[in-house]
Scaffold this motif. Structure first.
Motif, PDB file in Angstrom:
ATOM      1  N   SER A  37       8.066   7.650  -2.196  1.00 43.26           N
ATOM      2  CA  SER A  37       7.139   6.593  -2.614  1.00 43.26           C
ATOM      3  C   SER A  37       7.515   6.020  -3.967  1.00 43.26           C
ATOM      4  CB  SER A  37       5.710   7.138  -2.660  1.00 43.26           C
ATOM      5  OG  SER A  37       5.308   7.590  -1.384  1.00 43.26           O
ATOM      6  N   ASN A 172      -3.682  -6.421  -2.365  1.00 43.08           N
ATOM      7  CA  ASN A 172      -2.843  -5.691  -3.326  1.00 43.08           C
ATOM      8  C   ASN A 172      -2.835  -6.496  -4.615  1.00 43.08           C
ATOM      9  OD1 ASN A 172      -1.054  -4.045  -4.652  1.00 43.08           O
ATOM     10  ND2 ASN A 172       0.682  -4.438  -3.290  1.00 43.08           N
ATOM     11  N   ASN A 176       1.371  -3.844  -6.710  1.00 37.92           N
ATOM     12  CA  ASN A 176       1.996  -2.528  -6.854  1.00 37.92           C
ATOM     13  C   ASN A 176       2.764  -2.212  -5.579  1.00 37.92           C
ATOM     14  OD1 ASN A 176       2.728   0.114  -7.266  1.00 37.92           O
ATOM     15  ND2 ASN A 176       0.706   0.787  -7.926  1.00 37.92           N
ATOM     16  N   LYS A 178       4.012   0.561  -4.584  1.00 33.84           N
ATOM     17  CA  LYS A 178       3.615   1.824  -3.968  1.00 33.84           C
ATOM     18  C   LYS A 178       2.444   1.620  -3.012  1.00 33.84           C
ATOM     19  CE  LYS A 178       5.121   4.757  -7.813  1.00 33.84           C
ATOM     20  NZ  LYS A 178       5.550   3.680  -8.696  1.00 33.84           N
ATOM     21  N   THR A 179       1.572   0.672  -3.313  1.00 28.01           N
ATOM     22  CA  THR A 179       0.461   0.380  -2.419  1.00 28.01           C
ATOM     23  C   THR A 179       0.954  -0.067  -1.059  1.00 28.01           C
ATOM     24  OG1 THR A 179      -0.910  -0.256  -4.311  1.00 28.01           O
ATOM     25  CG2 THR A 179      -1.637  -1.005  -2.145  1.00 28.01           C
ATOM     26  N   LYS A 248      -4.311   9.119  -2.126  1.00 31.44           N
ATOM     27  CA  LYS A 248      -5.464   8.748  -2.939  1.00 31.44           C
ATOM     28  C   LYS A 248      -5.422   9.372  -4.322  1.00 31.44           C
ATOM     29  CE  LYS A 248      -9.350   6.585  -3.460  1.00 31.44           C
ATOM     30  NZ  LYS A 248      -9.362   5.103  -3.470  1.00 31.44           N
ATOM     31  N   ASN A 252      -3.362   6.550  -5.887  1.00 31.05           N
ATOM     32  CA  ASN A 252      -4.586   5.745  -5.910  1.00 31.05           C
ATOM     33  C   ASN A 252      -4.519   4.581  -4.913  1.00 31.05           C
ATOM     34  OD1 ASN A 252      -7.186   5.151  -6.804  1.00 31.05           O
ATOM     35  ND2 ASN A 252      -6.455   3.734  -8.373  1.00 31.05           N
ATOM     36  N   ILE A 253      -4.067   4.899  -3.698  1.00 30.35           N
ATOM     37  CA  ILE A 253      -3.983   3.888  -2.641  1.00 30.35           C
ATOM     38  C   ILE A 253      -5.400   3.523  -2.185  1.00 30.35           C
ATOM     39  CG2 ILE A 253      -3.091   3.380  -0.340  1.00 30.35           C
ATOM     40  CD1 ILE A 253      -0.975   3.698  -2.509  1.00 30.35           C
ATOM     41  N   PRO A 254      -5.736   2.243  -2.131  1.00 30.43           N
ATOM     42  CA  PRO A 254      -7.075   1.863  -1.656  1.00 30.43           C
ATOM     43  C   PRO A 254      -7.260   2.211  -0.186  1.00 30.43           C
ATOM     44  CG  PRO A 254      -5.676  -0.073  -1.903  1.00 30.43           C
ATOM     45  CD  PRO A 254      -4.915   1.073  -2.501  1.00 30.43           C
ATOM     46  N   ARG A 335      -1.466   0.185   7.430  1.00 29.51           N
ATOM     47  CA  ARG A 335      -1.621  -0.792   6.351  1.00 29.51           C
ATOM     48  C   ARG A 335      -2.845  -1.671   6.553  1.00 29.51           C
ATOM     49  NH1 ARG A 335       4.863  -2.312   6.053  1.00 29.51           N
ATOM     50  NH2 ARG A 335       5.452  -0.635   4.608  1.00 29.51           N
ATOM     51  N   LEU A 339      -5.488  -0.970   3.665  1.00 27.91           N
ATOM     52  CA  LEU A 339      -5.403  -2.019   2.652  1.00 27.91           C
ATOM     53  C   LEU A 339      -6.308  -3.216   2.943  1.00 27.91           C
ATOM     54  CD1 LEU A 339      -1.533  -2.032   2.040  1.00 27.91           C
ATOM     55  CD2 LEU A 339      -3.303  -0.597   1.007  1.00 27.91           C
TER      56      LEU A 339
END
Length: 373
Positions: A37, A172, A176, A178-179, A248, A252-254, A335, A339
């Motif tokens: 990641s 996003n 980011n 990574k997201t 998470k 800190n992925i939404p 995704r 997301l």
């Protein structure tokens, strides 16, 4: 059901008894998620930028400062000649060379036109394209500043009207990378681990000779297959859980959508992968053969899933082939749910196709499995 329960119990004991398999199941996925990641990114930074300034004016120095202020470029020392700059690029010390010609400032202010020479190392075509876009953005910004300064100093020309665009980034907001990548890498880990483990499981029984002993028992074929594959279905769901927790807490992925919906889809998707693993194991005799064949297919599926390259950029024939790629649908849905917050209606087309793949793959796997009566 009792027979299936005994087989499942035996499989879990066999898995946890193998000390070498436990790190593969639990430790390596965590390390891969954390490392990949951070490493898998299309962002191009720390571009080694060199320049040759033949003009030596305030305008040329202002242009160089534009590149120096950018976070994407590492501006190196001024080269005295084109030959030395070319030699530095040949040795890999420089990625981009900008040549500012003589009379650059004079031509820009008096003739309203000036030329720049930009040389980019294009061995990596994708990186070169990004670097070219960065250079063009900075040059265009500099050109705009020069025009504004020139107009402000002229009393005969009225102040220009400035049009300013303010983009709004959905799903996003911080751009980011990574997201975007972490959900896809999570798909990669769940797919690879469950496919390899299920593909090698029955083959291992062949190698040690226990499969022939099981085949002559009263255990029915359906009981044996369900008992063998169900533990890996549990492991796949467990890997998804671990991956979501890491996504998470670390990145800190939404998670905008329903996690229950994501688990429901994953439960069907893992059936596709388990069917593929069983199908591979039916036509192989050793774990090495199973691993090689599984790796061959999983690499193709991953590269054509849209995880690393946009499907829209692929040739037309490749886009048609991706319609038969179950990993593509898993990447899209993870995704979309995490997301975008997509619901069941939004992912229903992918869900139905995955369900069809699961039925087809498992029917072929069960049909191709031969049990001695």
């Amino acid at each position: 059901m009792k027979t299936i329960g005994y087989i499942i119990q035996k499989e879990f004991k066999q898995i946890f008894r193998n000390k070498g398999m436990l790190p593969i199941i639990f430790i390596l996925p965590i390390l891969q998620l954390v490392i990949l990641s951070n490493a898998a990114t299309y962002e191009v930074k720390n571009i080694k930028f060199a320049y040759i300034d033949y003009d030596r004016t305030s305008t040329s120095r202002a242009l160089i400062e534009k590149f120096n202020a950018s976070t994407f470029f590492n501006v190196l020392t001024d080269f005295p000649s084109q030959e030395k700059a070319s030699a530095a690029m040949l040795s890999g010390e420089v990625d981009v060379v900008m040549v500012i010609p003589n009379h650059f400032e004079r031509n820009l202010l008096k003739e309203k036109n000036a030329n720049l020479s930009i040389t980019i190392n294009a061995i990596d075509g994708a990186a070169a394209g990004v670097e070219s876009a960065y250079v063009n953005q900075i040059v265009q910004s500099f050109n705009k500043d020069v025009k504004m300064n020139f107009r402000n100093t002229s009393k005969k020309i009225a102040q220009p009207v400035t049009i300013e665009s303010i983009p709004s980034f959905w799903y996003n907001t911080t751009l980011n990378y990574k997201t975007f990548m972490v959900p896809g890498i999570l798909v990669l880990l769940v797919t690879m681990i469950t496919l390899f483990l299920s593909g090698m499981n029955i083959v291992r029984e062949k190698e040690i000779g226990t499969l022939e002993q099981i085949n002559v028992t009263p255990i029915r074929k359906s009981q044996f297959i369900i008992g063998k594959l169900f533990p890996f279905w549990i492991i796949g769901m467990g890997l998804l859980t671990i991956g979501l927790i890491l996504a998470k807490t670390i990145f800190n992925i939404p998670m905008e959508g329903s996690i229950v919906l994501l688990y429901a889809y994953t439960s069907i998707y893992i059936l596709v992968i388990l069917g593929m693993g069983l199908l591979i194991s039916n036509f192989t005799d050793t774990q090495q053969q199973a691993m090689f064949i599984a790796w061959f297919f999983v690499v193709i599926f991953i590269l054509m899933s849209g995880l690393f390259t946009p499907i829209e950029s692929m040739p037309k024939w490749a886009q048609i082939v991706t319609e038969f790629n179950p990993i593509k649908y898993f990447v899209e849905i993870v995704r979309m749910v995490l997301l975008k917050g997509s619901g069941l209606g939004d992912i229903l087309p992918q869900l139905l196709k995955t369900l069809l793949f699961a039925i087809l793959m498992n029917v072929l796997a069960v049909w191709s499995y031969r049990k001695v009566n």
